[in-house]
Design a protein around this motif. Structure first.
Motif, PDB file in Angstrom:
ATOM      1  N   ASN A 279       0.822  -1.201   0.000  1.00 31.72           N
ATOM      2  CA  ASN A 279       0.000   0.000   0.000  1.00 31.72           C
ATOM      3  C   ASN A 279       0.863   1.261   0.000  1.00 31.72           C
ATOM      4  N   ALA A 280       1.956   1.240   0.768  1.00 36.90           N
ATOM      5  CA  ALA A 280       2.853   2.400   0.817  1.00 36.90           C
ATOM      6  C   ALA A 280       3.444   2.694  -0.555  1.00 36.90           C
ATOM      7  N   VAL A 281       3.873   1.638  -1.247  1.00 36.56           N
ATOM      8  CA  VAL A 281       4.436   1.812  -2.588  1.00 36.56           C
ATOM      9  C   VAL A 281       3.393   2.385  -3.539  1.00 36.56           C
ATOM     10  N   SER A 282       2.179   1.858  -3.470  1.00 38.23           N
ATOM     11  CA  SER A 282       1.107   2.332  -4.342  1.00 38.23           C
ATOM     12  C   SER A 282       0.788   3.807  -4.092  1.00 38.23           C
ATOM     13  N   LYS A 283       0.596   4.160  -2.833  1.00 34.08           N
ATOM     14  CA  LYS A 283       0.250   5.549  -2.493  1.00 34.08           C
ATOM     15  C   LYS A 283       1.377   6.504  -2.863  1.00 34.08           C
ATOM     16  N   GLY A 284       2.624   6.077  -2.616  1.00 31.10           N
ATOM     17  CA  GLY A 284       3.753   6.929  -2.957  1.00 31.10           C
ATOM     18  C   GLY A 284       3.845   7.200  -4.442  1.00 31.10           C
ATOM     19  N   ASN A 285       3.653   6.172  -5.239  1.00 32.83           N
ATOM     20  CA  ASN A 285       3.702   6.317  -6.690  1.00 32.83           C
ATOM     21  C   ASN A 285       2.639   7.287  -7.181  1.00 32.83           C
ATOM     22  N   PHE A 286       1.443   7.161  -6.609  1.00 30.33           N
ATOM     23  CA  PHE A 286       0.332   8.024  -7.029  1.00 30.33           C
ATOM     24  C   PHE A 286       0.598   9.476  -6.651  1.00 30.33           C
ATOM     25  N   VAL A 287       1.088   9.700  -5.424  1.00 28.84           N
ATOM     26  CA  VAL A 287       1.369  11.060  -4.972  1.00 28.84           C
ATOM     27  C   VAL A 287       2.478  11.693  -5.809  1.00 28.84           C
ATOM     28  N   GLY A 288       3.517  10.915  -6.114  1.00 28.42           N
ATOM     29  CA  GLY A 288       4.584  11.444  -6.945  1.00 28.42           C
ATOM     30  C   GLY A 288       4.086  11.889  -8.312  1.00 28.42           C
ATOM     31  N   ALA A 289       3.249  11.066  -8.932  1.00 31.09           N
ATOM     32  CA  ALA A 289       2.693  11.416 -10.245  1.00 31.09           C
ATOM     33  C   ALA A 289       1.789  12.643 -10.156  1.00 31.09           C
ATOM     34  N   PHE A 290       1.004  12.720  -9.079  1.00 33.72           N
ATOM     35  CA  PHE A 290       0.098  13.862  -8.932  1.00 33.72           C
ATOM     36  C   PHE A 290       0.875  15.160  -8.732  1.00 33.72           C
ATOM     37  N   ILE A 291       1.944  15.117  -7.948  1.00 31.42           N
ATOM     38  CA  ILE A 291       2.757  16.319  -7.737  1.00 31.42           C
ATOM     39  C   ILE A 291       3.394  16.762  -9.046  1.00 31.42           C
ATOM     40  N   ASN A 292       3.856  15.807  -9.839  1.00 34.94           N
ATOM     41  CA  ASN A 292       4.415  16.173 -11.135  1.00 34.94           C
ATOM     42  C   ASN A 292       3.376  16.879 -11.999  1.00 34.94           C
ATOM     43  N   MET A 293       2.136  16.398 -11.954  1.00 37.16           N
ATOM     44  CA  MET A 293       1.070  17.048 -12.708  1.00 37.16           C
ATOM     45  C   MET A 293       0.830  18.472 -12.202  1.00 37.16           C
ATOM     46  N   GLU A 294       0.858  18.659 -10.884  1.00 34.83           N
ATOM     47  CA  GLU A 294       0.673  19.989 -10.304  1.00 34.83           C
ATOM     48  C   GLU A 294       1.801  20.928 -10.726  1.00 34.83           C
ATOM     49  N   LEU A 295       3.025  20.439 -10.690  1.00 38.15           N
ATOM     50  CA  LEU A 295       4.155  21.261 -11.126  1.00 38.15           C
ATOM     51  C   LEU A 295       4.042  21.607 -12.611  1.00 38.15           C
ATOM     52  N   THR A 296       3.593  20.644 -13.384  1.00 40.04           N
ATOM     53  CA  THR A 296       3.421  20.882 -14.831  1.00 40.04           C
ATOM     54  C   THR A 296       2.402  21.985 -15.077  1.00 40.04           C
ATOM     55  N   LYS A 297       1.294  21.959 -14.381  1.00 39.66           N
ATOM     56  CA  LYS A 297       0.264  22.986 -14.524  1.00 39.66           C
ATOM     57  C   LYS A 297       0.808  24.373 -14.167  1.00 39.66           C
ATOM     58  N   GLU A 298       1.647  24.407 -13.137  1.00 40.39           N
ATOM     59  CA  GLU A 298       2.177  25.700 -12.675  1.00 40.39           C
ATOM     60  C   GLU A 298       3.233  26.254 -13.630  1.00 40.39           C
TER      61      GLU A 298
END
Length: 300
Positions: A279-298
């Motif tokens: 579960n930790a690996v799954s959640k970490g992967n998702f959060v990392g991808a989401f942050i990259n998307m947020e940085l991309t938008k900015e």
């Protein structure tokens, strides 16, 4: 000069490393700060993680760290984050060694700290033969004479899950039981006994439980035990930055891992009751991808 990053990840075990890999693959400048004390460091084997079933947790994290650091925009610092503050839209993080770093976004993958009872032998058995999760270790303990060291709803929850793995269950409430009539009938229907005596010691051999000793000096033999123990956040930095906690004590996050504070995220055991490496690996992967998307938008 303070070294600047796009993302600082505090906590470098499974969730933190997984988040770092997702970010590193998008060439994000990332710093992982980790003190090297994962909560499962005493656990001999990790289970219920496809492709890694039965592998030592330290081996999994070692391979993960090596793979993550192949991405040259990711750095790893063996240190302890002790304080953080927000200056305008930038976060500054201070470490125990006196270093200071800054980033646009912070990920807390700091895990939780188990507050183990002051029972002689309990801590030596924790994660080995006294465990918290039927999904992580229950299969290996199937069919064994098993104690559940818990009371009230926590004991009922564990008993219901463990009942599918063994028919030899005794609930040791470590004091007066707090079950209602319906719960007592339910336990009796499954031949689950209740022992209300205070526990003073767990006799073990190299972490493998053999007996539980009670205050009246009587003993009961067991081959395995489950313990429902309270916990606290491993780091107080999220709260110091204003991050809200749930009633259960987890960092409150939405489905994307966002906390109540802007540009602060959390993943892994600190924000999920589903406590496992997978579960930790799954959640970490998702959060990392989401942050990259947020940085991309900015930035785009």
């Amino acid at each position: 000069m303070k070294e600047k990053f796009e993302v600082i990840i505090i906590g470098g075990s499974y969730a933190g490393l997984s988040a770092a890999m997702a970010l590193g693959r998008s060439l994000r400048k990332v710093l992982i700060i980790d003190s090297g004390l994962p909560c499962n460091r005493q656990t001999p084997y990790s289970h219920n993680f496809i492709t890694q079933d039965g592998v030592k947790p330290s081996v999994i994290s070692s391979i993960a760290k090596k793979q993550v650091l192949e991405y040259k925009t990711v750095q790893y610092l063996n240190d302890k984050a002790i304080k953080a503050k927000k200056i305008d839209k930038i976060y500054e993080v201070d470490t125990e060694s006196g270093k200071t770093f800054s980033a646009q976004k912070i990920v807390f993958a700091t895990g939780i700290k188990d507050n183990l009872p002051k029972i002689k032998g309990f801590s030596e058995c924790w994660g080995i033969s006294v465990i918290h999760c039927p999904y992580c270790h229950g299969y290996e303990l199937r069919g064994k004479n098993t104690a559940i060291i818990a009371n009230d709803e926590k004991a009922i929850h564990l008993a219901s899950l463990v009942n599918n793995l063994t028919s030899k269950i005794t609930i040791c409430t470590n004091g007066k039981a707090t079950f209602n009539t319906e719960q007592k009938i339910q336990l009796a229907r499954h031949d689950i006994n209740i022992v209300e005596k205070q526990i003073i010691e767990i006799i073990h051999k190299n972490g493998s439980i053999e007996k539980i000793v009670f205050t009246d000096n009587t003993t009961m033999a067991f081959e395995a035990a489950y313990g429902a123990v309270p916990f606290t956040q491993h780091s107080n930095i999220p709260e110091s930055l204003g991050c809200k906690l749930t009633e259960q004590g987890y960092i409150d996050v939405d489905m994307f891992g966002k906390t109540s504070e802007e540009n602060i995220y959390a993943c892994g055991d600190n924000s999920s009751p589903m406590r496992s490496v997978a579960n930790a690996v799954s959640k970490g992967n998702f959060v990392g991808a989401f942050i990259n998307m947020e940085l991309t938008k900015e930035q785009f």
